[in-house]
Scaffold this motif. Structure first.
Motif, PDB file in Angstrom:
ATOM      1  N   ASN A 152     -31.970  20.259  26.463  1.00 14.47           N
ATOM      2  CA  ASN A 152     -30.923  19.294  26.140  1.00 14.47           C
ATOM      3  C   ASN A 152     -30.659  19.240  24.643  1.00 14.47           C
ATOM      4  OD1 ASN A 152     -30.260  18.285  28.724  1.00 14.47           O
ATOM      5  ND2 ASN A 152     -32.070  16.973  28.722  1.00 14.47           N
ATOM      6  N   LYS A 155     -28.731  16.509  23.028  1.00 15.62           N
ATOM      7  CA  LYS A 155     -28.032  15.238  22.988  1.00 15.62           C
ATOM      8  C   LYS A 155     -28.242  14.608  21.601  1.00 15.62           C
ATOM      9  CE  LYS A 155     -26.776  15.760  27.259  1.00 15.62           C
ATOM     10  NZ  LYS A 155     -27.085  14.852  28.352  1.00 15.62           N
ATOM     11  N   GLU A 156     -27.757  13.399  21.400  1.00 14.94           N
ATOM     12  CA  GLU A 156     -27.822  12.797  20.066  1.00 14.94           C
ATOM     13  C   GLU A 156     -29.233  12.760  19.477  1.00 14.94           C
ATOM     14  OE1 GLU A 156     -26.421   8.802  17.610  1.00 14.94           O
ATOM     15  OE2 GLU A 156     -25.859   9.061  19.712  1.00 14.94           O
ATOM     16  N   HIS A 163     -25.595  19.536  29.413  1.00 15.86           N
ATOM     17  CA  HIS A 163     -26.839  19.385  28.665  1.00 15.86           C
ATOM     18  C   HIS A 163     -26.588  19.195  27.173  1.00 15.86           C
ATOM     19  CE1 HIS A 163     -25.580  23.539  28.705  1.00 15.86           C
ATOM     20  NE2 HIS A 163     -26.461  23.888  27.808  1.00 15.86           N
ATOM     21  N   ASP A 170     -24.292  17.022  24.154  1.00 13.46           N
ATOM     22  CA  ASP A 170     -23.459  15.866  23.824  1.00 13.46           C
ATOM     23  C   ASP A 170     -22.235  16.380  23.069  1.00 13.46           C
ATOM     24  OD1 ASP A 170     -22.261  13.591  22.776  1.00 13.46           O
ATOM     25  OD2 ASP A 170     -24.168  12.559  22.469  1.00 13.46           O
ATOM     26  N   TYR A 200     -20.717  14.043  20.296  1.00 14.94           N
ATOM     27  CA  TYR A 200     -21.460  14.087  19.025  1.00 14.94           C
ATOM     28  C   TYR A 200     -21.108  15.358  18.255  1.00 14.94           C
ATOM     29  CZ  TYR A 200     -25.262  13.814  15.655  1.00 14.94           C
ATOM     30  OH  TYR A 200     -25.982  13.733  14.483  1.00 14.94           O
TER      31      TYR A 200
END
Length: 324
Positions: A60, A62-63, A84, A86, A89
């Motif tokens: 992943n 993400k943030e 998977h 963001d 972002y």
């Protein structure tokens, strides 16, 4: 100025072979990984000094991870889907995301029909029967695809091929998409698109082939299963987030649907022994097929993907000035 720092954070064996075979890329110091990170901290540690990160669907971004990677300018994912990652972002912070639409569409569509045929002809059970030194030709009976209603959810690269193959089997094909239009229907060779309710109520086989997004999470849950005929089969060759696995397990354990097949039932790596008891019971039933996310695993898809990734990496190196 040094060349851009490139990290392949997940194991992509054939990609490393493609890099090694290209004289233009062997001069660059590319860091490869033998295994995927096991947690967010490990992802950040591996990618901390990277300008370009290459991943697949397991890790992943993400943030929590992206916010700790200030040097990152391009994230390349060896996949079609991006759930998977963001994306918001990345857009807000100027991180380019590169994916590869359609590279495994033929493989995944063919896999869907392989799963369907295996289920309705009880092929796994029949093989075990023979390997256990039995030979009863009357023990296994199935049904045909010819004349059945195929419900395809999704009209992208995979959905198009599912429709074409279904027609080849003589099936009556229905298709649902979030973006219907007469022009798209004509392109697909269908009279028009069906509503979600029509697909779930009318189909003998339903194949899910849409991306995983906030809108499509649990696209199939109790309500949708309640629309299905007890003789219907559900096939998921997309992401696991589309299916409420607890709801499907209940349906299988209560014989509310005829069968279920999925290319990946949950977050990877998915181990049945770690699933809730009702899910374990359901997934080990003879009318269920579960495989470890291998829908796109063909040599042809691999060759297409990695040739495109090599070309993309050359573009990135040529157009991304390295960080001091």
């Amino acid at each position: 100025m040094n060349s851009p720092a490139i990290v392949v954070v997940d194991p992509l064996t054939h990609f490393s072979e493609a890099i090694a075979a290209d004289p233009e890329l062997t001069q660059f110091d590319i860091i490869f990984s033998d295994a995927s990170p096991t947690n967010s901290d490990e992802t950040i540690s591996r990618c901390a000094h990277a300008d370009i990160v290459i991943t697949n669907v397991i890790t992943n971004f993400k943030e929590p991870e992206l916010s700790q990677l200030p040097r990152l300018r391009t994230l390349v994912t060896a996949s079609i889907g991006t759930n998977h990652i963001d994306l918001d972002y990345c857009r807000q912070h100027g991180i380019e995301v590169v994916r590869f639409p359609g590279f495994c569409a033929p493989a995944v569509a063919e896999m869907a029909f392989g799963l369907m045929l295996s289920l309705i002809r009880t092929l796994p059970e029949a093989q075990v029967h023979v390997l256990e030194n039995h030979f009863d030709t009357q023990a296994f009976w199935g049904t045909e695809l010819r004349g059945k209603v195929l419900g395809v959810v999704g009209a992208g690269d995979i959905g198009k091929r599912l429709i074409r193959i279904g027609k080849g089997f003589g099936m009556d094909v229905r298709c649902h998409t979030a973006h219907p239009s007469p022009e798209r229907a004509q392109e697909l060779g269908i009279v028009g698109f069906s509503s979600k309710e029509e697909v779930f109520c009318d189909s003998d086989f339903i194949i899910l082939a849409i991306p995983a997004t906030a809108e499509t999470e649990n696209f199939v849950s109790d309500d949708e299963i309640g629309m299905m005929k007890k003789s219907s089969y559900l096939i998921n060759v997309a992401r696991y987030q589309l299916v409420d696995l607890d709801a499907v397990a209940r349906a299988l354990n209560e014989n509310l649907i005829a069968g279920f097949a999925t290319d990946v039932p949950g977050a990877e790596p998915f181990l049945i022994k770690d699933a809730p008891e009702q899910v374990q019971i359901a997934l080990t039933k003879p009318n269920v097929l579960v495989v470890p996310h291998i829908g796109g695993n063909t040599y042809e898809a691999d060759e297409d993907l990695y040739s495109r990734m090599v070309a993309e990496l050359k573009r990135l190196i040529a157009t991304h000035p390295p960080t001091d």
